[in-house]
Design a protein around this motif. Structure first.
Motif, PDB file in Angstrom:
ATOM      1  N   ASP A  64       0.828  -1.212   0.000  1.00 18.88           N
ATOM      2  CA  ASP A  64       0.000   0.000   0.000  1.00 18.88           C
ATOM      3  C   ASP A  64       0.862   1.262   0.000  1.00 18.88           C
ATOM      4  O   ASP A  64       0.570   2.214  -0.737  1.00 18.88           O
ATOM      5  CB  ASP A  64      -0.938   0.023   1.217  1.00 18.88           C
ATOM      6  CG  ASP A  64      -2.069  -0.988   1.109  1.00 18.88           C
ATOM      7  OD1 ASP A  64      -2.318  -1.509  -0.004  1.00 18.88           O
ATOM      8  OD2 ASP A  64      -2.703  -1.274   2.156  1.00 18.88           O
ATOM      9  N   GLU A  67       2.507   1.735  -3.416  1.00 20.41           N
ATOM     10  CA  GLU A  67       1.528   2.254  -4.380  1.00 20.41           C
ATOM     11  C   GLU A  67       1.181   3.716  -4.078  1.00 20.41           C
ATOM     12  O   GLU A  67       1.171   4.552  -4.988  1.00 20.41           O
ATOM     13  CB  GLU A  67       0.271   1.392  -4.357  1.00 20.41           C
ATOM     14  CG  GLU A  67      -0.747   1.816  -5.399  1.00 20.41           C
ATOM     15  CD  GLU A  67      -1.981   0.910  -5.409  1.00 20.41           C
ATOM     16  OE1 GLU A  67      -2.964   1.306  -6.055  1.00 20.41           O
ATOM     17  OE2 GLU A  67      -1.954  -0.164  -4.782  1.00 20.41           O
ATOM     18  N   LYS A  68       0.910   4.023  -2.836  1.00 19.00           N
ATOM     19  CA  LYS A  68       0.515   5.376  -2.437  1.00 19.00           C
ATOM     20  C   LYS A  68       1.583   6.405  -2.789  1.00 19.00           C
ATOM     21  O   LYS A  68       1.270   7.506  -3.246  1.00 19.00           O
ATOM     22  CB  LYS A  68       0.224   5.405  -0.934  1.00 19.00           C
ATOM     23  CG  LYS A  68      -0.224   6.747  -0.407  1.00 19.00           C
ATOM     24  CD  LYS A  68      -0.494   6.673   1.089  1.00 19.00           C
ATOM     25  CE  LYS A  68      -0.917   8.019   1.636  1.00 19.00           C
ATOM     26  NZ  LYS A  68      -1.108   7.982   3.093  1.00 19.00           N
ATOM     27  N   SER A  70       3.918   5.947  -5.073  1.00 20.53           N
ATOM     28  CA  SER A  70       4.372   5.694  -6.452  1.00 20.53           C
ATOM     29  C   SER A  70       5.863   5.385  -6.508  1.00 20.53           C
ATOM     30  O   SER A  70       6.592   5.906  -7.362  1.00 20.53           O
ATOM     31  CB  SER A  70       4.040   6.884  -7.356  1.00 20.53           C
ATOM     32  OG  SER A  70       2.654   7.111  -7.401  1.00 20.53           O
TER      33      SER A  70
END
Length: 184
Positions: A64, A67-68, A70
């Motif tokens: 997470d 992804e958050k 990048s």
């Protein structure tokens, strides 16, 4: 989780706010439990990790954050060179296969060469992986011993190939697994 705070505070005390390369060796909690905290606390250049998923909360939280923020994510596998610049080379020797029975064998094995100095980090890779990577030049002055000094790692042929001057075993005193094992 608490180890993530410890690591983060240590790096911050050294006045760093960026980590260029992060290698979560494999998805076991004792290797990535505090990784989300580290990734969230710094500017991260890239993450290299084996292509092996896990259903643990620590693994999902780490993904997470990646992804958050990048953060570029690359597969850690045999043949990948993370960096080759001047006297510094960081290469990944394993995982060699994509189908191990034991999650430990998906560990990213990383060799760092700086001039004439060589360090070999083995995660929790076991004797099976040690045999797979023997064709590489494994000689290193410093070896991070595999799997916390468990008898499942550090085979004779592997240790002869590495021929370390120093071996580091990462484990808690009086741990429930009895690491390092007497055989090691």
């Amino acid at each position: 989780q608490e180890n993530g705070t410890t690591v983060t505070h240590y790096i911050q005390k050294l006045s760093y706010d960026r980590i260029d390369y992060v290698v979560p060796t494999h998805p076991h909690a004792d290797h990535i439990g505090g990784m989300a905290k580290v990734l969230a606390s710094f500017d991260i250049g890239a993450v290299y990790m084996p292509n092996k998923e896990h259903t643990s909360k620590a693994f999902e939280t780490m993904l997470d954050i990646i992804e958050k923020k990048s953060i570029p994510l690359y597969t850690a596998k045999a043949g990948v060179t993370v960096l080759d610049e001047g006297k510094l080379r960081i290469e990944i020797l394993s995982p060699v296969s994509e189908s191990y029975k034991d999650l430990n064998n998906y560990s990213a094995v990383v060799k760092i060469t700086y001039g004439n100095s060589r360090l070999l980090f083995t995660g929790d890779a076991e004797k099976l992986v040690e045999k797979e990577i023997l064709p590489n030049n494994l000689q290193a002055q410093i070896l991070k011993v595999g799997h916390h000094g468990s008898s499942t790692s550090s085979g004779e042929e592997f240790l002869q190939a590495v021929a370390p001057q120093y071996a580091v075993i990462s484990c808690a005193k009086n741990n429930e697994y009895g690491h390092p094992h007497a055989e090691t």
